[in-house]
Enzyme design. Structure first.
Site, PDB file in Angstrom:
ATOM      1  N   ASP A  67       0.823  -1.210   0.000  1.00  0.00           N
ATOM      2  CA  ASP A  67       0.000   0.000   0.000  1.00  0.00           C
ATOM      3  C   ASP A  67       0.858   1.262   0.000  1.00  0.00           C
ATOM      4  OD1 ASP A  67       0.903  -0.540   2.580  1.00  0.00           O
ATOM      5  OD2 ASP A  67      -1.065  -1.100   3.301  1.00  0.00           O
ATOM      6  N   ASP A 136      -8.024  -2.624  13.911  1.00  0.00           N
ATOM      7  CA  ASP A 136      -9.409  -2.767  13.433  1.00  0.00           C
ATOM      8  C   ASP A 136      -9.557  -3.941  12.458  1.00  0.00           C
ATOM      9  OD1 ASP A 136      -8.177  -1.834  11.121  1.00  0.00           O
ATOM     10  OD2 ASP A 136      -9.407  -0.020  10.929  1.00  0.00           O
TER      11      ASP A 136
HETATM   12  C1  F6R Z   1       1.296  -1.720   6.110  1.00  0.00           C
HETATM   13  C2  F6R Z   1      -0.021  -2.327   6.132  1.00  0.00           C
HETATM   14  C3  F6R Z   1      -0.847  -2.369   7.365  1.00  0.00           C
HETATM   15  C4  F6R Z   1      -0.050  -2.694   8.627  1.00  0.00           C
HETATM   16  C5  F6R Z   1      -0.952  -2.650   9.855  1.00  0.00           C
HETATM   17  C6  F6R Z   1      -0.206  -2.966  11.119  1.00  0.00           C
HETATM   18  O1  F6R Z   1       1.864  -1.807   4.820  1.00  0.00           O
HETATM   19  O2  F6R Z   1      -0.449  -2.780   5.124  1.00  0.00           O
HETATM   20  O3  F6R Z   1      -1.867  -3.329   7.222  1.00  0.00           O
HETATM   21  O4  F6R Z   1       0.522  -3.967   8.495  1.00  0.00           O
HETATM   22  O5  F6R Z   1      -1.525  -1.387   9.951  1.00  0.00           O
HETATM   23  O6  F6R Z   1       0.747  -1.986  11.327  1.00  0.00           O
HETATM   24  P1  F6R Z   1       1.874  -2.175  12.438  1.00  0.00           P
HETATM   25  O7  F6R Z   1       2.683  -3.335  12.008  1.00  0.00           O
HETATM   26  O8  F6R Z   1       2.660  -0.894  12.382  1.00  0.00           O
HETATM   27  O9  F6R Z   1       1.169  -2.400  13.718  1.00  0.00           O
END
Ligand code: F6R
Length: 261
Positions: A67, A136
């Protein structure tokens, strides 16, 4: 779905790195999917160590990120292209030209998303996709309510995600972009192996819904229950709401070492 409950994030990183190393050893031209954020850091650090020791090489690997924020300037440190360069590309021996991401600055968003889908297909699809999970339940930036069949497209981030990610933007949720481009859930589900990492109590409910909840757009990660090859590596805090935690622990402990990740 295989669920592995680890003692700490370093162990999680080693297990995930083992899976990636095995893939690249078997196929040096493998295609991997990269995630940003905190969860994959231990994997990238472990892979960097192994590249430094000559154990594995990304020289011929292609990579696709999940993303990208919409509208962040080219040189913004939190633009995901820059994050992945800092956290992964500069630490291993991958060719930066082999690292692809959705174009969050495109004037024609729909065309950029379609081009990204085509690029993934042209590379032969993703062999192994690294995933984190939002509090979420999002994967990529497929927020609750996302179509479970979606492809790469623009999404609006929830208040929850902007608040969770404010730590990367000086603590200010309003500094976090409102929109992103993200691989769709259908895109992610096309990858041949999904490897999801989560740690901390803040992820416990999302992990419970992912592993044990009903499949629902309310918790987008729950769709992973429909994928034939998913590995979930979590710490005890993230596993704290799992009804099946002891079953997963016992099953993994009983596995012959050579069959472990
Ligand atoms: C990042 C992504 C998100 C993260 C998620 C968890 O490229 O696609 O889905 O993996 O928001 O983020 P963290 O690992 O920072 O808790």
């Amino acid at each position: 779905m295989e669920v592995i409950i680890t003692e700490n994030t370093a162990e999680a990183g080693r297990l995930a790195a083992d899976a990636i190393q095995d893939l690249i050893t078997a196929n040096p031209d493998a295609v991997i999917g990269l995630a940003t954020g905190s969860s994959p850091q231990s994997i990238y650090d472990e892979l960097a160590r192994r590249v430094g020791q000559g154990i594995v090489s990304f020289a011929r690997v292609q990579a696709f990120t999940l993303d990208e924020y919409v509208g962040l300037p080219h040189n913004h440190p939190e633009r995901y292209r820059n994050v992945i360069t800092r956290d992964f590309v500069t630490k291993v021996d991958i060719d930066p030209g082999n690292v692809h991401g959705p174009d969050g600055q495109a004037s024609d968003i729909a065309a950029a998303c379609a081009a990204y889908e085509e690029a993934i297909t042209a590379a032969g699809g993703v062999d192994l996709q690294i995933l984190g999970i939002g509090t979420d339940g999002h994967i990529g930036f497929n927020e609750p309510g996302s179509s479970l069949a979606s492809r790469t497209r623009i999404k609006t981030l929830t208040k929850q995600t902007r608040s969770d990610n404010a730590r990367f933007f000086g603590g200010d949720p309003d500094a976090v972009p409102r929109h992103c481009l993200t691989q769709g859930i259908g895109t992610i589900m096309d990858a041949r192996h999904l490897l999801l990492l989560a740690s901390g109590r803040g992820k416990a409910e999302a992990v419970h819904q992912l592993v044990e909840g009903p499949i629902s757009a309310l918790w987008p990660a729950s769709v992973l229950q429909m994928h034939a090859h998913v590995t979930v590596i979590i710490d005890t805090a993230a596993a704290s709401r799992l009804q099946l935690a002891s079953y997963f622990t016992e099953t993994y402990a009983a596995k012959p070492t050579e069959q472990r990740l």
